[in-house]
Design an enzyme around this catalytic site. Sequence first.
Site, PDB file in Angstrom:
ATOM      1  N   GLN A  57       0.652  -1.309   0.337  1.00 55.98           N
ATOM      2  CA  GLN A  57      -0.197   0.216   0.125  1.00 55.98           C
ATOM      3  C   GLN A  57       0.826   1.634   0.169  1.00 55.98           C
ATOM      4  O   GLN A  57       0.918   2.178  -0.746  1.00 55.98           O
ATOM      5  CB  GLN A  57      -0.795  -0.143   0.989  1.00 55.98           C
TER       6      GLN A  57
ATOM      7  N   GLY B 121      -7.172  20.518  18.928  1.00 57.21           N
ATOM      8  CA  GLY B 121      -7.304  21.952  18.639  1.00 57.21           C
ATOM      9  C   GLY B 121      -8.066  22.610  19.823  1.00 57.21           C
ATOM     10  O   GLY B 121      -7.593  21.689  21.002  1.00 57.21           O
ATOM     11  N   GLY B 122      -7.746  23.856  20.044  1.00 52.85           N
ATOM     12  CA  GLY B 122      -8.533  24.582  21.119  1.00 52.85           C
ATOM     13  C   GLY B 122      -9.332  25.027  21.221  1.00 52.85           C
ATOM     14  O   GLY B 122     -10.117  25.366  22.315  1.00 52.85           O
TER      15      GLY B 122
ATOM     16  N   GLU C 202       0.771  -1.066   8.354  1.00 54.59           N
ATOM     17  CA  GLU C 202       0.492  -0.121   8.613  1.00 54.59           C
ATOM     18  C   GLU C 202       0.390   0.139  10.395  1.00 54.59           C
ATOM     19  O   GLU C 202       0.360   1.046  10.703  1.00 54.59           O
ATOM     20  CB  GLU C 202      -1.142  -0.319   8.107  1.00 54.59           C
TER      21      GLU C 202
ATOM     22  N   ASP D 296       0.260   3.655   5.350  1.00 58.64           N
ATOM     23  CA  ASP D 296       0.680   3.835   4.971  1.00 58.64           C
ATOM     24  C   ASP D 296       0.572   4.561   3.847  1.00 58.64           C
ATOM     25  O   ASP D 296       1.230   4.912   2.991  1.00 58.64           O
ATOM     26  CB  ASP D 296      -0.156   2.234   4.088  1.00 58.64           C
TER      27      ASP D 296
HETATM   28  N1  CAO Z   1      11.759 -10.286  -8.816  1.00 58.33           N
HETATM   29  C1  CAO Z   1      12.516 -10.893  -7.963  1.00 58.33           C
HETATM   30  N2  CAO Z   1      12.208 -10.600  -6.934  1.00 58.33           N
HETATM   31  C2  CAO Z   1      11.554 -10.123  -6.521  1.00 58.33           C
HETATM   32  C3  CAO Z   1      10.469  -8.624  -7.117  1.00 58.33           C
HETATM   33  C4  CAO Z   1      11.149  -9.313  -9.029  1.00 58.33           C
HETATM   34  N3  CAO Z   1      10.380  -8.090  -9.049  1.00 58.33           N
HETATM   35  N4  CAO Z   1      10.105  -8.474  -6.339  1.00 58.33           N
HETATM   36  C5  CAO Z   1      10.594  -8.104  -5.600  1.00 58.33           C
HETATM   37  N5  CAO Z   1      11.222  -9.100  -4.848  1.00 58.33           N
HETATM   38  C6  CAO Z   1      11.848 -10.143  -3.737  1.00 58.33           C
HETATM   39  C7  CAO Z   1      12.410  -9.009  -3.835  1.00 58.33           C
HETATM   40  O1  CAO Z   1      13.576  -9.280  -4.094  1.00 58.33           O
HETATM   41  C8  CAO Z   1      12.716 -10.013  -1.747  1.00 58.33           C
HETATM   42  O2  CAO Z   1      13.899 -11.003  -1.656  1.00 58.33           O
HETATM   43  P1  CAO Z   1      15.175 -10.857  -0.703  1.00 58.33           P
HETATM   44  O3  CAO Z   1      14.571 -11.231   0.689  1.00 58.33           O
HETATM   45  O4  CAO Z   1      15.756 -12.306  -1.359  1.00 58.33           O
HETATM   46  O5  CAO Z   1      16.258 -10.090  -0.581  1.00 58.33           O
HETATM   47  C9  CAO Z   1      11.961 -10.655  -1.973  1.00 58.33           C
HETATM   48  O6  CAO Z   1      10.756 -10.287  -2.819  1.00 58.33           O
HETATM   49  C10 CAO Z   1      10.518  -9.695  -0.905  1.00 58.33           C
HETATM   50  O7  CAO Z   1      10.516  -8.287  -0.095  1.00 58.33           O
HETATM   51  P2  CAO Z   1      10.519  -8.226   1.121  1.00 58.33           P
HETATM   52  O8  CAO Z   1      10.644  -8.649   2.260  1.00 58.33           O
HETATM   53  O9  CAO Z   1       9.585  -6.643   0.603  1.00 58.33           O
HETATM   54  O10 CAO Z   1       8.330  -8.321   0.699  1.00 58.33           O
HETATM   55  P3  CAO Z   1       7.739  -9.428   2.183  1.00 58.33           P
HETATM   56  O11 CAO Z   1       6.306  -9.757   1.439  1.00 58.33           O
HETATM   57  O12 CAO Z   1       8.569 -10.150   3.011  1.00 58.33           O
HETATM   58  O13 CAO Z   1       7.796  -8.406   3.231  1.00 58.33           O
HETATM   59  C11 CAO Z   1       6.955  -5.630   3.766  1.00 58.33           C
HETATM   60  C12 CAO Z   1       6.560  -6.810   2.517  1.00 58.33           C
HETATM   61  C13 CAO Z   1       5.433  -5.006   3.556  1.00 58.33           C
HETATM   62  C14 CAO Z   1       6.793  -6.118   5.264  1.00 58.33           C
HETATM   63  C15 CAO Z   1       8.449  -5.124   3.346  1.00 58.33           C
HETATM   64  O14 CAO Z   1       8.119  -4.974   1.586  1.00 58.33           O
HETATM   65  C16 CAO Z   1       8.481  -4.303   4.223  1.00 58.33           C
HETATM   66  O15 CAO Z   1       9.325  -3.906   6.044  1.00 58.33           O
HETATM   67  N6  CAO Z   1       8.953  -2.809   3.295  1.00 58.33           N
HETATM   68  C17 CAO Z   1       9.193  -1.448   3.458  1.00 58.33           C
HETATM   69  C18 CAO Z   1       8.066  -0.770   4.164  1.00 58.33           C
HETATM   70  C19 CAO Z   1       6.403  -0.576   3.846  1.00 58.33           C
HETATM   71  O16 CAO Z   1       6.101  -0.473   2.564  1.00 58.33           O
HETATM   72  N7  CAO Z   1       5.706  -1.762   4.664  1.00 58.33           N
HETATM   73  C20 CAO Z   1       4.467  -1.265   4.527  1.00 58.33           C
HETATM   74  C21 CAO Z   1       4.232  -1.993   3.394  1.00 58.33           C
HETATM   75  S1  CAO Z   1       2.151  -1.642   3.258  1.00 58.33           S
HETATM   76  O17 CAO Z   1       0.865  -2.409   4.220  1.00 58.33           O
END
Ligand code: CAO
Length: 475
Positions: A66, A296-297, A188, A217
């Site tokens: 998001q 607020g106030g 979030e 988010d």
């Molecule tokens: N081709 C190949 N690999 C890909 C890819 C693609 N097109 N797109 C993503 N990937 C891979 C990434 O390289 C990553 O791999 P490694 O962990 O091996 O390096 C993997 O997919 C997963 O990415 P991620 O760790 O970001 O995803 P997740 O689902 O495990 O975590 C989230 C999700 C949101 C918790 C994490 O991305 C995060 O903390 N983001 C930053 C904060 C944020 O934006 N949070 C808000 C999210 S909305 O609620």
Amino acid sequence: MAKKKAKKDKVKAKDKARGKAKDKAKSGKKRALKLIAKTPKISSKPWGKDGKALDGVKILDFTHVQSGPTCTQLLAWFGADVIKVERPGQGDITRGQLVDVPGADSLYFTMLNHNKRSITLDSKSKEGMRVLERLVKTCDVLVENFAPGALDRMGLTWERIHSWNPRMIAASVKGFGPGAYEDCKVYENVAQCAGGSASTTGFLDGPPLVTGAQIGDSGTGLHLALGIVSALYQRNRTGRGQHVLCAMQDGVLNLCRVKLRDQQRLAHGPLKEYTQFGQNIPFGEATPRAGNDSGGGQPGVILKCKGWETDPNAYIYFITQAPVWEKICDLIGQPDWKTHPDYAKPPARLPRLTEIFGRIEQWTMTKTKFEVMNECNALDIPVGPILSMKEIAEDPALRATGTVVEVDHPKRGRYLSVGNPIKLSDSITEVKRSPLLGEHTDEILSKVLKFTPREIAEIKASGATGEQPQARAAE
Ligand code: CAO
């Protein structure tokens, strides 16, 4: 002879000086012309008919879920060409989350990815990286919100991005900024809790609460969009890109700044506008949860309206703004409060807010929330009806402004979405449906990245875009 030479020298010196002055004038003129050239002529086209605010800006959209998608959707609405890079086969995980129509992208995805193009690419493959490199060299901005370190692990360090394209702006959402928690994954509600929102939301005698507004988010996505546009503006002067970082904790705290205000006010005595002050409940060390008290106030709370027994949203937010206090007294049938020393002035009212709002509620309970709204607004008394999502979805005014829009989708049919809440008079937003997974892979490879048909065949054969390699398909 000597006299003649001196005269000649004098003339020469004069000519030289004149020449220098001419050169100076010429270069001054050139500079002025350059400045004029930099300032575009005022458009004579009708409003909204001279392109969009971010026309020409290309975004490599490496976002998911998001926070990041909120940001790139806004940029797309302002006219940027947003190229969403998704993992082959799966794409953004939200395509398949909270699915309501089997076989179609979820509303979670469609409502956050309007006006974008989608290319599928395995960024961890050799050919995938070849395409990514071309994307980095072609685009103006890279936006990502992977877990900390994921982009580096892919090989896309800031140094590499900058060496490939020194003009590129690389923008990231992370959960936390540098510090003890910088490596944490964040969603979030984690951000709402870590940013000070949860500890200050809810009632005094209840647990901390998260809010329905996605301030972690979508709030951070908004912050990031502003950072990107500012970096683009600075690039006009410096020519170089920069890294933009928005930590969700920081974004939430920014939205909770009035609560940090109250934290500091606590050192100087109780927070008199909080209901607990009137209830003689002592304050602790930290900003407390304030229920529905106004931040607020001007004191305010949520009051019941006619029908509250059966309708969970038959309520109104009522603010006792000081300048209209006398009108409030007349409206609720309490004219004596206009002059009574316990009620006439704001400081006298602060310890009596529970009683005062109780009396106002006796009046609001005799009216529907819309009747209260109409009667109060006629007198300039600020109030707000508690609108349900159903009422908002059906509100003709929100539809008329494009804040609530109906969008057509080939797999799910028509659905409702929230359009661009930021209205620019000369850059009108048209909300277009979200892309299907990989819908624009071919078009981006050939038209945007200018790969030749042979190169495209190589990339595809490698499996980097997700299609089965020819050789394997034949096996
Ligand atoms: N081709 C190949 N690999 C890909 C890819 C693609 N097109 N797109 C993503 N990937 C891979 C990434 O390289 C990553 O791999 P490694 O962990 O091996 O390096 C993997 O997919 C997963 O990415 P991620 O760790 O970001 O995803 P997740 O689902 O495990 O975590 C989230 C999700 C949101 C918790 C994490 O991305 C995060 O903390 N983001 C930053 C904060 C944020 O934006 N949070 C808000 C999210 S909305 O609620």
